[in-house]
Design an enzyme around this catalytic site. Structure first.
Site, short mmCIF file in Angstrom:
data_model
loop_
_atom_site.label_atom_id
_atom_site.label_comp_id
_atom_site.label_asym_id
_atom_site.label_seq_id
_atom_site.Cartn_x
_atom_site.Cartn_y
_atom_site.Cartn_z
N ASP A 67 71.18 31.38 18.83
CA ASP A 67 71.94 31.24 20.07
C ASP A 67 73.42 31.07 19.73
OD1 ASP A 67 71.68 28.72 18.94
OD2 ASP A 67 70.56 27.85 20.60
N ASP A 136 65.81 17.68 26.30
CA ASP A 136 65.23 18.19 27.55
C ASP A 136 64.14 19.22 27.31
OD1 ASP A 136 66.69 20.38 26.69
OD2 ASP A 136 68.00 20.47 28.45
N HIS A 138 64.44 22.01 25.47
CA HIS A 138 64.88 23.40 25.26
C HIS A 138 64.62 23.86 23.83
CE1 HIS A 138 69.29 22.06 24.23
NE2 HIS A 138 68.60 22.22 23.11
N GLU A 143 67.12 26.45 28.60
CA GLU A 143 67.05 25.17 29.29
C GLU A 143 65.80 25.12 30.19
OE1 GLU A 143 68.78 22.98 28.09
OE2 GLU A 143 70.94 23.18 28.29
P1 PGA Z 1 69.86 18.74 17.34
O1 PGA Z 1 69.77 19.90 18.44
O2 PGA Z 1 69.08 19.25 16.17
O3 PGA Z 1 71.31 18.60 17.03
O4 PGA Z 1 69.26 17.52 17.94
C1 PGA Z 1 68.55 20.45 18.74
C2 PGA Z 1 68.67 21.43 19.88
O5 PGA Z 1 69.49 21.22 20.79
O6 PGA Z 1 67.92 22.42 19.91
#
Ligand code: PGA
Length: 261
Positions: A67, A136, A138, A143
């Site tokens: 992404d 959340d 995702h 999302e």
């Molecule tokens: P993080 O992000 O590894 O920094 O917690 C994970 C994500 O948002 O997919």
């Protein structure tokens, strides 16, 4: 889905790095889908250590991005392309030619999304996709309530994700872009092996919903239940809300030796 509970983030990094090293032994030019964020960093460190020790050969590996933020100028240090260059390609000694990713600074974002889908297909598809998970639920930047069949497209971030990511932008949520390009959930599900890594108590609820909740767009990571080869690696803290933790430990302790990761 296989759930593997490890002691801590370092142990998770070692396990996944070994899985990648084993894959590269079987398929030296594997296309590795990499994730950004904090969680996968121990994987990249452990893999780089294996390269230095001569126990992993990544020289022919290819890297695909998951992404990207939309609208950051090309070369911005927090664009995910820059982050992947800094945290994956450089430590592994890979050249930018081994990399594919969406162009978040393109004027025509829709065309950039289509071009990335085409590039993934032309590269033969992702062999192993490493995923983090948002608080959340995702995956990538899909999302909650993203279509489970979605393809690479533009998405609007939730305020929760922007707040979670503000730490990369001097703690200022206003600097976190509103929009992103992300591989869709349908795109992610086409990878041959999905490996989701989650560490820390903040991820415990999302992990439980992913592994034990219904398949539901409200928790995009639950789509992993639809994949024939999905591995969820969690540390003790991220596993703390799993009702089936005892079974997952038992199953891993009796894992057939021929199974990977
Ligand atoms: P993080 O992000 O590894 O920094 O917690 C994970 C994500 O948002 O997919």
């Amino acid at each position: 889905m296989e759930v593997v509970i490890v002691q801590d983030a370092k142990a998770g990094g070692e396990l996944v790095a070994q899985g990648i090293a084993d894959l590269l032994r079987r398929r030296p030019d594997a296309l590795l889908g990499v994730a950004t964020g904090s969680t996968p960093l121990p994987v990249y460190r452990a893999l780089a250590a294996r390269v230095r020790a001569g126990t992993a050969d990544v020289s022919r590996a290819r890297i695909a991005q998951l992404d990207e933020y939309v609208g950051l100028p090309a070369g911005h240090p927090e664009s995910y392309r820059s982050v992947v260059m800094r945290t994956v390609l450089k430590p592994l000694g890979l050249s930018p030619e081994s990399f594919i990713g969406p162009d978040g600074s393109a004027e025509d974002v829709r065309a950039a999304c289509e071009a990335y889908e085409t590039a993934l297909t032309a590269a033969g598809g992702v062999d192993l996709q490493l995923l983090g998970i948002g608080t959340d639920g995702h995956i990538g930047f899909n999302e909650p309530c993203s279509s489970l069949a979605s393809r690479t497209r533009i998405k609007t971030l939730t305020e929760q994700t922007r707040a979670d990511n503000a730490r990369f932008f001097d703690g200022d949520i206003e600097q976190v872009p509103q929009h992103v390009i992300t591989q869709g959930i349908g795109t992610i599900l086409e990878a041959r092996h999905l490996v989701l890594l989650a560490t820390g108590e903040g991820k415990a609820e999302a992990v439980a919903a992913t592994a034990e909740g219904p398949v539901a767009a409200v928790c995009p990571a639950s789509a992993l239940q639809l994949h024939p080869h999905a591995t969820v690696v969690v540390d003790e803290a991220a596993a703390s809300k799993l009702k089936l933790a005892g079974y997952f430990r038992h199953a891993y302790a009796h894992k057939p030796a021929w199974q990977d990761l």
